[in-house]
Design a protein around this motif. Structure first.
Motif, PDB file in Angstrom:
ATOM      1  N   ILE A  49      37.187  51.503  42.538  1.00 12.19           N
ATOM      2  CA  ILE A  49      38.126  52.287  42.717  1.00 12.19           C
ATOM      3  C   ILE A  49      39.397  51.627  43.616  1.00 12.19           C
ATOM      4  O   ILE A  49      40.522  51.984  43.555  1.00 12.19           O
ATOM      5  N   ALA A  50      39.039  50.810  44.539  1.00  9.95           N
ATOM      6  CA  ALA A  50      39.978  50.517  45.368  1.00  9.95           C
ATOM      7  C   ALA A  50      40.855  49.350  44.404  1.00  9.95           C
ATOM      8  O   ALA A  50      42.016  49.067  44.726  1.00  9.95           O
ATOM      9  N   ALA A  51      40.006  48.630  43.754  1.00 10.63           N
ATOM     10  CA  ALA A  51      40.959  47.606  42.745  1.00 10.63           C
ATOM     11  C   ALA A  51      41.803  48.406  41.897  1.00 10.63           C
ATOM     12  O   ALA A  51      42.880  48.035  41.664  1.00 10.63           O
ATOM     13  N   ARG A  52      41.409  49.544  41.532  1.00 10.08           N
ATOM     14  CA  ARG A  52      42.387  50.414  40.805  1.00 10.08           C
ATOM     15  C   ARG A  52      43.566  51.059  41.440  1.00 10.08           C
ATOM     16  O   ARG A  52      44.628  50.942  40.937  1.00 10.08           O
ATOM     17  N   VAL A  53      43.099  51.343  42.700  1.00 14.48           N
ATOM     18  CA  VAL A  53      44.147  51.916  43.631  1.00 14.48           C
ATOM     19  C   VAL A  53      45.297  51.001  43.960  1.00 14.48           C
ATOM     20  O   VAL A  53      46.507  50.943  43.839  1.00 14.48           O
TER      21      VAL A  53
END
Length: 326
Positions: A49-53
C-alpha cells in the motif's frame, strides 16, 4: 433545499461546495497518504500500500492543487471583503502556503525516486509537515474570516497568527476525515487483505473526526438552522459508512468498498454544506452594477470550451500510436 433556494448567490454557492468536495477527496489522499507512507517507512515495513501511495502521491497532488483553483475562486467571489481582509492581516504568514506546497511537491517526487530508506523518510517527513502547515493555514483563515471582532486588534499589534482554540479542534476534525477519505480511495487499488487494514484506518479516522466535531460543538460552534436537513443526511451517511467499514474489515469484499465509497461521498457532500451553513449570514448581496454586468453566460461558455478541449486532449492521447523506438 438549501443551498439552491433563498440565497443571494445560489449558483456560485452550489459550484463552490461541489468543487470543494472534489478538492477535499484529492488533497485528503495526499495529506493522509504522505503520513501513512512516512509511518511505514519509519517502521521499515515492506508495505505494498505504501509503495503504491508513494508512486501516486505526486500525481494526486497535481490533481488536488488543480482542483483547488475553482473553490478558491468561488470563495473569493462569495466572501470578497472578508477573504481579502483576512489575507492582508495574516500577510506573509498566509503567503507561506505557496512555497510550502512547492517544497511538498518536490519532496513527494524525491520520496518516489529514491531507494535510500533514510532519504525516503526525510522526504516524506518534509512533505507531511508541509501539507500539515497548509491545512493549518486554511483552517486558520477560515475562522479569521468569520471573526471580524479581532481584525483591528491583530492589525494594530502586527500579529500574523490567529491563536484560537477552534483552529486546533477543526484541524483535528479535518485530519480524521482525511484519513477516512484516503482509506476509501486507496481501497480501490488494494487486495482483500489490504482492504481490511485500510478499513481500520478509515473507521479510526472517522471516529476521530466525529470526536473532534463533538468537541467543537462543546466549544460553542454554531450549526446554522439552514443546515439541519443536511446534518441529518450527514449523520445517516456516517452510520452507513461505519457499517461498510466494519463489513470491509471482516470480509475485505469489493461490495463493502462500494458501500463505503457511496456513503463516504454522501457524508462529504453533506459535510461541506454543514460546514458552510454558519457563514451564510456573512454573504453580502450583489452590488447592482455587478448584478447588471453578470458573467454567467461567459462562464457557461468557457466551461463548455474547457470540457471540449479536455475531451480532445484525452482522445488525442488515447489514439496516439506508441513510438516503436521506446
Amino acid at each position: 433545499m438549501w443551498p439552491l433556494e433563498s440565497q443571494a448567490h445560489p449558483l456560485w454557492l452550489a459550484l463552490y461546495l461541489l468543487t470543494l468536495a472534489i478538492h477535499v477527496v484529492l488533497i485528503s489522499y495526499v495529506a493522509a497518504g504522505s503520513a501513512y507512507a512516512l509511518v511505514q517507512a519509519i517502521r521499515k515495513t515492506d508495505d505494498p500500500i505504501a509503495a503504491r501511495v508513494r508512486d501516486l502521491l505526486p500525481f494526486m497532488l497535481g490533481l488536488g492543487i488543480t482542483a483547488g483553483v475553482a473553490p478558491l475562486l468561488f470563495l473569493q467571489l462569495l466572501y470578497q471583503r472578508r477573504f481579502y481582509t483576512a489575507n492582508l492581516i495574516m500577510g506573509p504568514r498566509w503567503g507561506a502556503v505557496v512555497p510550502a506546497l512547492v517544497v511538498g511537491f518536490y519532496a513527494l517526487y524525491a520520496a518516489k525516486a529514491t531507494e535510500v530508506l533514510r532519504m525516503r523518510r526525510l522526504a516524506l517527513a518534509v512533505g507531511t509537515l508541509c501539507f500539515g502547515f497548509v491545512a493549518w493555514s486554511w483552517t486558520e483563515i477560515h475562522l479569521l474570516m468569520q471573526t471580524d471582532s479581532v481584525w483591528t486588534q491583530m492589525y494594530a499589534a502586527g500579529e500574523r497568527v490567529f491563536a484560537d482554540a477552534g483552529v486546533v479542534v477543526r484541524l483535528a476534525l479535518w485530519f480524521g476525515a482525511m484519513a477516512s477519505a484516503f482509506a476509501a480511495v486507496a481501497s480501490w487499488w488494494a487486495s482483500s487483505d489490504e482492504r481490511r487494514r485500510l478499513a481500520v484506518i478509515g473507521l479510526g479516522g472517522r471516529a476521530f473526526s466525529v470526536a473532534a466535531a463533538c468537541a467543537l460543538k462543546a466549544q460553542g460552534a454554531a450549526v446554522a438552522q439552514t443546515a439541519h436537513g443536511w446534518l441529518y443526511i450527514l449523520a445517516a451517511a456516517l452510520v452507513v459508512e461505519a457499517v461498510g467499514w466494519a463489513w470491509q474489515f471482516r470480509t475485505g469484499e469489493e461490495r463493502a468498498r462500494t458501500l463505503v465509497t457511496g456513503a463516504g461521498t454522501a457524508a462529504l457532500l453533506a459535510g461541506v454544506v454543514v460546514r458552510e451553513a454558519p457563514r451564510l449570514l456573512l454573504l453580502e448581496p450583489p452590488r447592482p452594477a455587478a448584478a447588471e454586468a453578470s458573467g454567467t453566460w461567459v462562464f457557461v461558455a468557457m466551461v463548455l470550451v474547457g470540457v471540449a478541449l479536455i475531451a480532445w486532449i484525452v482522445r488525442t492521447v488515447r489514439n496516439a500510436a506508441p513510438d516503436p523506438s521506446h
